[in-house]
Design an enzyme around this catalytic site. Structure first.
Site, short mmCIF file in Angstrom:
data_model
loop_
_atom_site.label_atom_id
_atom_site.label_comp_id
_atom_site.label_asym_id
_atom_site.label_seq_id
_atom_site.Cartn_x
_atom_site.Cartn_y
_atom_site.Cartn_z
N SER A 151 41.61 46.68 42.19
CA SER A 151 42.80 46.17 42.86
C SER A 151 43.87 47.25 42.97
O SER A 151 43.64 48.28 43.61
CB SER A 151 43.30 44.92 42.12
OG SER A 151 44.23 44.21 42.89
N ASP A 236 37.36 36.51 47.71
CA ASP A 236 38.60 36.99 47.09
C ASP A 236 39.80 36.52 47.92
O ASP A 236 39.93 36.86 49.09
CB ASP A 236 38.55 38.52 47.02
CG ASP A 236 39.71 39.14 46.27
OD1 ASP A 236 40.82 38.59 46.28
OD2 ASP A 236 39.50 40.23 45.69
N HIS A 267 38.25 37.86 42.94
CA HIS A 267 38.99 39.04 42.49
C HIS A 267 38.88 39.26 40.98
O HIS A 267 39.45 40.21 40.45
CB HIS A 267 40.47 38.85 42.87
CG HIS A 267 41.26 40.12 42.98
ND1 HIS A 267 41.11 41.03 44.01
CD2 HIS A 267 42.24 40.64 42.19
CE1 HIS A 267 41.95 42.03 43.86
NE2 HIS A 267 42.65 41.83 42.76
#
Length: 289
Positions: A151, A236, A267
């Site tokens: 991320s 996600d 995620h």
């Protein structure tokens, strides 16, 4: 000589995971912590190094506890380094008010805003922490190192790799922020940390200060060979909401870049731990070449 303090040590897989802390010059003297996994093989030969950069709200412990990297790293004789995601206790007004900015959200850049002057995670990762580890004489070979992340940390891994040609052997990322100069997380971070306002028009070119940390822009202007692996889950929510934008990377069709989209994965670290052994093996191929 840096005052490196051992906090804890645990046997895991074919090695030990040890937590250290030290006062960081990069972070204006604030104490920062990191975990390092040293495989047993480092006792006889220096081993290559893989940095893992974690995402928003995470710490140096998150991937160490949830990422599932150790068995493959031990098998491949690779050390793992898990830095923190931001300074801690910088006493910046509002740094704990929003999970997307401030504590836990350093975005792996060098802040140019006076308010955020301690937020220099880029300098910590690229310059200071490798020197601290070398001084500690832990059996690590920094002529062979690679970088990965998740991320915000995926953004960090890709941008740091592309900003330093030839410095790393490879880069990989899980659900990275690929086009931060045009997506909400990046715009928020760059506006504040770099003290450069957003363009008045949505279609205008982002400021050059922002583009220096945008992986899609850096890749487009990168002239050398690259070794990059990116995994994104199509389930996600941040992918669906346009925070990640992997197409900004994949649409360039650059040789040496693989972007894989996976049905249903989200995620979370369930996603990361599923594919992390493949990422470690990907790096091993380049680190041991």
């Amino acid at each position: 000589m840096v005052s490196l303090e051992k906090v804890s040590s645990n046997r895991v897989s074919a090695g030990f995971l040890t937590k250290y802390k030290f006062p960081s010059k990069s972070l204006n003297g604030l104490t920062t912590s990191f975990n390092v996994f040293i495989p047993d093989s480092a006792k006889s030969n220096k081993v290559p190094v893989l940095f893992y950069l974690a995402g928003l709200t995470c710490t140096e412990d998150t991937a160490a506890q949830k990422g599932g990297l150790f068995n493959e790293a031990g098998k491949q004789s690779i050390a793992l380094v898990f830095p923190d995601t931001s300074p801690r206790g910088a006493n910046v007004q509002g740094e704990d008010d929003d999970w997307q900015l401030g504590t836990g959200a350093g975005f792996y850049l060098t802040a140019t805003s006076e308010k955020w002057k301690a937020y220099n995670m880029y300098d910590l990762i690229v310059k200071e922490l490798p020197e601290v580890l070398k001084e500690a004489n832990l059996g690590l070979d920094f002529s062979r190192w690679s970088i990965t992340g998740h991320s915000m940390g995926g953004h960090g891994a890709l941008s740091i790799y592309l900003k330093n040609p030839g410095f790393f052997k490879s880069a990989s990322a899980f659900a990275p922020v690929c086009n931060p100069s045009r997506t909400p997380w990046g715009i928020n971070a760059f506006t504040n940390y770099l003290n450069v306002p957003a363009p008045s028009s949505e279609n205008a070119q982002p400021p050059k200060e922002w583009l220096e940390y945008d992986s899609s822009y850096l890749l487009k202007n990168y002239s050398g060979d690259v070794n990059i692996l990116i995994d994104v889950g199509k389930g996600d929510d941040f992918y669906k909401k346009g925070q990640l934008e992997p197409k900004a990377i994949s649409d360039q069709n650059k040789k040496g870049v693989e972007v894989r989209l996976h049905d249903d994965f989200d995620h979370s670290y369930y996603f990361i731990s599923t594919f992390s052994p493949e990422h470690v093996a990907f790096h091993a191929k380049h680190l041991n070449a």
